[in-house]
Scaffold this motif. Structure first.
Motif, PDB file in Angstrom:
ATOM      1  N   GLY A 143       0.793  -1.216   0.000  1.00  9.93           N
ATOM      2  CA  GLY A 143       0.000   0.000   0.000  1.00  9.93           C
ATOM      3  C   GLY A 143       0.827   1.269   0.000  1.00  9.93           C
ATOM      4  N   HIS A 144       2.071   1.174  -0.447  1.00 12.61           N
ATOM      5  CA  HIS A 144       2.963   2.340  -0.483  1.00 12.61           C
ATOM      6  C   HIS A 144       3.455   2.585  -1.907  1.00 12.61           C
ATOM      7  N   MET A 145       3.885   3.826  -2.152  1.00 10.60           N
ATOM      8  CA  MET A 145       4.589   4.156  -3.384  1.00 10.60           C
ATOM      9  C   MET A 145       5.847   4.939  -3.053  1.00 10.60           C
ATOM     10  N   LEU A 146       6.865   4.725  -3.856  1.00  6.07           N
ATOM     11  CA  LEU A 146       8.134   5.443  -3.727  1.00  6.07           C
ATOM     12  C   LEU A 146       8.296   6.294  -4.974  1.00  6.07           C
ATOM     13  N   VAL A 147       8.372   7.598  -4.789  1.00  4.20           N
ATOM     14  CA  VAL A 147       8.536   8.527  -5.903  1.00  4.20           C
ATOM     15  C   VAL A 147       9.969   9.040  -5.908  1.00  4.20           C
ATOM     16  N   VAL A 148      10.626   8.906  -7.060  1.00  2.00           N
ATOM     17  CA  VAL A 148      12.019   9.335  -7.219  1.00  2.00           C
ATOM     18  C   VAL A 148      12.058  10.412  -8.294  1.00  2.00           C
ATOM     19  N   LYS A 149      12.621  11.575  -7.959  1.00  2.00           N
ATOM     20  CA  LYS A 149      12.708  12.677  -8.911  1.00  2.00           C
ATOM     21  C   LYS A 149      14.146  13.125  -9.092  1.00  2.00           C
ATOM     22  N   LEU A 150      14.460  13.526 -10.302  1.00  3.54           N
ATOM     23  CA  LEU A 150      15.789  14.056 -10.605  1.00  3.54           C
ATOM     24  C   LEU A 150      15.753  15.570 -10.484  1.00  3.54           C
ATOM     25  N   ARG A 151      16.545  16.076  -9.548  1.00  6.01           N
ATOM     26  CA  ARG A 151      16.636  17.520  -9.350  1.00  6.01           C
ATOM     27  C   ARG A 151      18.109  17.914  -9.258  1.00  6.01           C
ATOM     28  N   ASP A 152      18.522  18.807 -10.157  1.00  4.93           N
ATOM     29  CA  ASP A 152      19.899  19.315 -10.163  1.00  4.93           C
ATOM     30  C   ASP A 152      20.916  18.180 -10.181  1.00  4.93           C
ATOM     31  N   GLY A 153      20.623  17.166 -10.970  1.00  9.49           N
ATOM     32  CA  GLY A 153      21.562  16.064 -11.138  1.00  9.49           C
ATOM     33  C   GLY A 153      21.544  15.029 -10.035  1.00  9.49           C
ATOM     34  N   ARG A 154      20.676  15.209  -9.025  1.00  6.25           N
ATOM     35  CA  ARG A 154      20.588  14.267  -7.909  1.00  6.25           C
ATOM     36  C   ARG A 154      19.187  13.675  -7.826  1.00  6.25           C
ATOM     37  N   LEU A 155      19.122  12.451  -7.321  1.00  2.00           N
ATOM     38  CA  LEU A 155      17.838  11.797  -7.144  1.00  2.00           C
ATOM     39  C   LEU A 155      17.295  12.072  -5.747  1.00  2.00           C
ATOM     40  N   GLU A 156      16.041  12.517  -5.685  1.00  2.00           N
ATOM     41  CA  GLU A 156      15.360  12.734  -4.416  1.00  2.00           C
ATOM     42  C   GLU A 156      14.220  11.738  -4.307  1.00  2.00           C
ATOM     43  N   THR A 157      14.047  11.158  -3.114  1.00  2.00           N
ATOM     44  CA  THR A 157      13.035  10.115  -2.934  1.00  2.00           C
ATOM     45  C   THR A 157      12.041  10.497  -1.847  1.00  2.00           C
ATOM     46  N   LYS A 158      10.815  10.016  -2.042  1.00  2.00           N
ATOM     47  CA  LYS A 158       9.777  10.207  -1.038  1.00  2.00           C
ATOM     48  C   LYS A 158       8.846   9.000  -1.056  1.00  2.00           C
ATOM     49  N   THR A 159       8.590   8.432   0.116  1.00  2.00           N
ATOM     50  CA  THR A 159       7.697   7.286   0.232  1.00  2.00           C
ATOM     51  C   THR A 159       6.373   7.740   0.832  1.00  2.00           C
ATOM     52  N   THR A 160       5.272   7.276   0.243  1.00  2.00           N
ATOM     53  CA  THR A 160       3.935   7.672   0.677  1.00  2.00           C
ATOM     54  C   THR A 160       3.056   6.435   0.813  1.00  2.00           C
ATOM     55  N   ARG A 161       2.284   6.366   1.892  1.00  2.00           N
ATOM     56  CA  ARG A 161       1.288   5.309   2.023  1.00  2.00           C
ATOM     57  C   ARG A 161       0.014   5.737   1.318  1.00  2.00           C
ATOM     58  N   TRP A 162      -0.469   4.913   0.403  1.00  2.00           N
ATOM     59  CA  TRP A 162      -1.672   5.280  -0.349  1.00  2.00           C
ATOM     60  C   TRP A 162      -2.891   4.444   0.044  1.00  2.00           C
ATOM     61  N   TRP A 163      -2.684   3.376   0.860  1.00  2.00           N
ATOM     62  CA  TRP A 163      -3.811   2.555   1.327  1.00  2.00           C
ATOM     63  C   TRP A 163      -3.407   1.854   2.612  1.00  2.00           C
ATOM     64  N   ASP A 164      -4.388   1.601   3.471  1.00  2.00           N
ATOM     65  CA  ASP A 164      -4.142   0.815   4.669  1.00  2.00           C
ATOM     66  C   ASP A 164      -5.416   0.063   5.046  1.00  2.00           C
ATOM     67  N   LEU A 165      -5.226  -1.022   5.781  1.00  2.00           N
ATOM     68  CA  LEU A 165      -6.351  -1.790   6.310  1.00  2.00           C
ATOM     69  C   LEU A 165      -6.816  -1.075   7.576  1.00  2.00           C
ATOM     70  N   GLU A 166      -7.852  -0.298   7.471  1.00  2.00           N
ATOM     71  CA  GLU A 166      -8.246   0.604   8.562  1.00  2.00           C
ATOM     72  C   GLU A 166      -9.512   0.117   9.250  1.00  2.00           C
ATOM     73  N   PHE A 167      -9.360  -0.362  10.471  1.00  2.00           N
ATOM     74  CA  PHE A 167     -10.509  -0.781  11.273  1.00  2.00           C
ATOM     75  C   PHE A 167     -11.185   0.438  11.891  1.00  2.00           C
ATOM     76  N   PRO A 168     -12.508   0.405  12.061  1.00  2.00           N
ATOM     77  CA  PRO A 168     -13.206   1.536  12.681  1.00  2.00           C
ATOM     78  C   PRO A 168     -12.892   1.620  14.167  1.00  2.00           C
ATOM     79  N   THR A 169     -13.128   2.781  14.742  1.00  2.00           N
ATOM     80  CA  THR A 169     -12.871   2.959  16.177  1.00  2.00           C
ATOM     81  C   THR A 169     -13.998   2.422  17.040  1.00  2.00           C
ATOM     82  N   SER A 170     -15.104   2.054  16.409  1.00  2.00           N
ATOM     83  CA  SER A 170     -16.194   1.441  17.176  1.00  2.00           C
ATOM     84  C   SER A 170     -17.028   0.566  16.253  1.00  2.00           C
ATOM     85  N   HIS A 171     -17.666  -0.443  16.843  1.00  2.00           N
ATOM     86  CA  HIS A 171     -18.562  -1.338  16.113  1.00  2.00           C
ATOM     87  C   HIS A 171     -19.929  -1.323  16.791  1.00  2.00           C
TER      88      HIS A 171
END
Length: 639
Positions: free
Chosen positions: A207-235
Motif C-alpha cells: 500500500g505504499h509508493m516510492l517517488v524518485v525525482k531528478l533535481r539538479d543532477g541528484r535523485l530525491e526520494t519520497k515514500t507515501t502510504r496510499w492505502w491501509d487496512l483501517e478498522f473503525p474505532t467502534s462497532h
C-alpha cells in the motif's frame, strides 16, 4: 504475472554499460517470466526498465515495458489488474498505447488522466514501476497487501529495484551482504516491515509508493502510504449478523469470479481448511467446466488434511491432483532451492512443500491458481486472535511452540502500542530466548543493544491501533508483519513464482477486505467459533464436516516427529554448518550451536521440540543464504 527489474544512475549514460548491468538482473528472474523478455533504456538519464513475462492475459499482446507512442512514458507491471476491460473502454487506451490489449496496458492511460491518484482505482495484485520522462519522475508502487513483491536499494550511485532481492544483488553497485539485525529477526521469525535479509536492500511496504525525482543532477526520494487496512474505532455491538453474512458472500463471489478471468486455465489450491474449500466451491459454481484442484499430503496423520480436501473435491466434482511429500522431498536439494527462492529463512518446511506444489501445477500445464490466503487475517481465523479476545482456553495443541506460546509474554513496546502484547508475537519472543545463548560474542553484544521485538512494534502506525477493539488490533498488527513478511513471501509468491506459476488470493481483494473490517468482532468470532461469518456465508458450499471443523495447523511435519526426517535434516546440518562457514558468517558460537542440536534430538516436551526445530531451520538457512548469495555457490538440481 512477471518479473521486473531496473535501475536509475544519472551519472552513467553509456548504453552498453546499461545493457551489461540490466541483463544479469533479468537472467536471475527468468523463473518469474520465461515466456518473453523486454527492456527500455533511457540512455541519457542512465535509466533502465526490464521485464520478464509470464503470459496469462493478452497472450499475444502483452509485451513489456509498455510505452506511450511518443516514448516519453514507460511502465512495467508484475501481477494482475482486474476490471481492465471495463476501464479500457472508458480510457480509450489505444490513443496512448499501441499495444493495448493486456490488463497491464491500462496503467499508463490511467496515470496520464489522473496522475498518481490512479492507484486508488486499481484492483488486483500488482507491483508497478512507471517512468515519466517529461517530469523526470520514477514511481514504484506496491499493491494493498503486498501480494506481489517489490524491493529496492538506494545508494550514492542511484536506485536499483527488482521483483526479488536476487535481481538487485546482481547489479554492480550492490554488494551482497547479510544484515546482522535481520538475522536476529529471521531467527525469531518476525521481520521489521520493509526490511530484508540483506544489508542495504529494502522492501517497498504494501500500500505504499516510492517517488524518485531528478533535481539538479541528484535523485530525491519520497515514500507515501496510499492505502491501509483501517478498522473503525467502534462497532455496533447489537448488529444483526445476517446482512454481514450476505455481504461477505456477495463480495467473495465477485472476487472469485474476477480471478477466474484469464486466457489460460485457472485451477485452485485445495487444503482441508474452509478457506480453500470455499474458493473451490465458488469456482466450481462459477465455472462451466470442472475445476482442477491441487492438494498437498504429508506422511504424518497429525499434520495431514488431504482426507478433508478429498471430501471437498468429491463434492464439487473437481479433478484433484494429490501430491504426497515425505522427507525425500522436504529436505535436501529442494530445501536448498526453496531457501534461495525465499531469500530469507523459514521456520517450517511448508515452504518446500509449496515449492513442490507449484512445480506440479506447472507440470499439469497450469499457470494460475486461486488460493485461500487472507481469510484467517480478515475473519479472525487464527487461534491467537481468539486468545487475544477471549483469553487462554487450552495449551494450544499442535500450535504450541509454533503459533501459540505456552506461557504468557509481555513486552513494553507492544503494551504501549496495543494495550497488550498480541498472542501472535509471543511464541517468537520465546524463540528469541531459545536462540539467544547460541549467538557468537559480537551477536550477543548486538542483541544487548538492539531489541528486535520492540523494533517490530516501532514500525507499526499507532494511529491504527489506538481506540480499536482487541481483535481488530491483533488482526491489524499481524497483517502489517506476518501476512506480508511470511505468508505472502516464502509461503506464497516466492514459492509459486519459483516455478512460473501465479497465485491469486481472492480473500485479499480489497473490496472484500474493506468490508471485512466493518464486521463486528462478535460476528467474525461468534460463540467461540472462529470465522463464523465466513462459515455462514459458505454454508451451502462446504461439507458439514468442514463447516463444523476447528482451525487446523497447516504445517509440514517438523523433523523431530520422525527419525528419518531428523536424519535428513542432520545431513544438511553437517554439510552447511561447517566450522569454517560458521566462523565466516559469524552469527553463532559453533560449539554451543552443535550441542543445542544434539540436545534437541532427545527433547521430550512437544512444544519445546517444535521450537527447537524452528531454531535449527533458521540457523541452517542463514548459513545456506550466505553460501548461495555471498559465496556464490551453485544451486543443486532436483529430480
Amino acid at each position: 504475472m512477471c518479473g521486473i527489474a531496473g535501475f536509475w544512475n544519472p551519472s552513467r549514460t553509456n548504453e552498453r554499460q546499461l545493457r551489461h548491468s540490466l541483463d544479469p538482473m533479468l537472467d536471475v528472474l527468468d523463473h518469474r517470466g520465461p515466456d518473453e523478455r523486454g527492456s527500455r533504456l533511457f540512455v541519457d538519464q542512465g535509466l533502465a526498465l526490464g521485464h520478464t513475462r509470464l503470459s496469462i492475459i493478452g497472450l499475444a499482446h502483452g509485451h513489456q515495458p509498455i510505452e506511450t507512442d511518443d516514448g516519453d512514458y514507460a511502465v512495467t507491471v508484475n501481477g494482475e489488474l482486474y476490471d481492465y476491460k471495463r476501464i479500457r473502454t472508458r480510457l480509450a487506451c489505444n490513443a496512448y498505447v499501441t499495444n493495448a490489449k493486456s490488463d497491464s496496458a491500462i496503467a499508463l492511460p490511467m496515470y496520464l488522466r489522473d496522475g498518481l491518484s490512479f492507484v486508488h482505482d486499481l484492483r488486483g495484485e500488482f507491483a508497478i514501476v512507471l517512468y515519466d520522462h517529461r517530469e523526470k519522475q520514477l514511481v514504484l508502487i506496491r499493491d494493498r497487501f503486498g501480494v506481489k513483491p517489490l524491493y529496492y536499494a538506494i545508494n550514492d550511485q542511484g536506485i536499483v529495484w527488482g521483483s526479488e532481492v536476487k535481481a538487485i544483488l546482481k547489479h554492480p553497485d550492490v554488494d551482497p551482504r547479510l544484515c546482522p539485525k535481520a538475522a536476529l529477526h529471521q531467527m525469531m521469525q518476525v521481520m521489521v516491515p520493509g526490511s530484508t535479509a540483506f544489508a542495504g536492500v529494502e522492501a517497498l511496504m504494501p500500500g505504499h509508493m516510492l517517488v524518485v525525482k531528478l533535481r539538479d543532477g541528484r535523485l530525491e526520494t519520497k515514500t507515501t502510504r496510499w492505502w491501509d487496512l483501517e478498522f473503525p474505532t467502534s462497532h455496533d455491538g447489537a448488529a444483526d449478523p445476517a446482512p454481514f453474512v450476505q455481504g461477505v458472500q456477495d463480495r467473495l463471489i465477485d472476487a472469485v469470479a474476477t480471478r477466474l478471468e484469464a486466457d489460460v486455465p485457472v485451477g485452485c489450491y485445495l487444503s482441508g481448511g474452509i478457506d480453500s474449500c470455499s474458493i473451490l466451491g465458488l469456482a466450481t459454481t462459477l465455472q462451466q467446466s470442472p475445476v482442477k484442484a491441487f492438494t498437498i499430503a504429508f506422511d504424518n496423520a497429525e499434520y495431514d488434511e488431504s482426507n478433508i480436501a478429498k471430501l471437498m473435491a468429491d463434492r464439487t466434482g473437481a479433478e484433484q491432483e494429490l501430491l504426497l511429500l515425505t522427507e525425500k522431498e522436504l529436505y535436501g536439494p529442494a530445501f536448498e532451492r526453496a531457501t534461495w527462492h525465499a531469500e530469507r529463512t523459514f521456520y517450517n518446511t511448508l515452504a518446500v512443500a509449496k515449492w513442490h506444489m507449484s512445480r506440479r501445477v506447472r507440470a499439469c500445464n497450469y499457470k494460475a491458481v486461486i488460493t485461500g490466503e487472507g481469510s484467517d487475517e480478515l475473519f479472525g481465523g487464527y487461534p491467537f486472535f481468539k486468545r487475544d479476545w477471549h483469553g487462554r482456553e487450552d495449551d494450544g495443541g499442535l500450535f504450541a511452540g509454533a503459533l501459540l506460546a505456552e506461557e504468557d509474554q509481555q513486552h513494553p513496546a507492544w503494551q504501549d502500542l496495543c494495550g497488550f502484547t498480541p498472542s501472535w508475537i509471543q511464541p517468537w519472543m520465546l524463540t528469541l530466548q531459545r536462540f539467544g545463548p547460541l549467538l557468537s560474542g559480537p551477536m550477543k553484544d548486538l542483541l544487548a543493544q538492539y531489541d528486535p521485538v520492540g523494533e517490530v512494534a516501532a514500525a507499526i502506525d499507532p494511529n491504527q491501533t489506538r481506540g480499536r477493539h482487541r481483535l481488530d488490533v491483533s488482526q491489524y498488527t499481524w497483517c502489517k508483519t506476518m501476512l506480508e513478511g511470511q505468508i505472502l513471501t516464502w509461503g506464497g509468491d516466492r514459492m509459486d513464482m519459483a516455478n512460473s506459476m501465479e497465485a491469486r488470493p481472492a480473500f485479499l481483494d480489497h473490496h472484500v477486505a474493506e468490508y471485512a473490517v466493518t464486521i463486528p468482532p462478535e460476528v467474525r468470532i461468534r460463540g467461540g467459533v472462529e470465522k463464523w461469518v465466513l462459515r455462514e456465508a459458505m454454508v451451502n458450499v462446504l461439507p458439514r464436516e468442514l463447516y463444523e471443523r476447528k482451525k487446523f495447523a497447516f504445517m509440514a511435519p517438523p523433523a523431530h516427529t520422525d527419525p528419518v526426517k531428523r536424519a535428513a535434516l542432520q545431513e544438511m546440518i553437517d554439510h552447511w554448518l561447517t566450522e569454517d562457514r560458521v566462523r565466516e558468517v559469524g552469527f553463532f558460537d559453533r560449539g554451543t550451536l552443535t550441542k543445542f542440536i544434539q540436545d534437541a534430538w532427545v527433547e521430550t516436551d512437544a512444544a519445546v521440540a517444535r521450537r527447537n526445530d524452528i531454531v535449527i531451520n533458521h540457523a541452517l538457512q542463514l548459513h545456506m543464504l550466505h553460501g548461495q548469495y555471498v559465496e556464490g555457490l551453485p544451486l543443486p538440481t532436483v529430480d
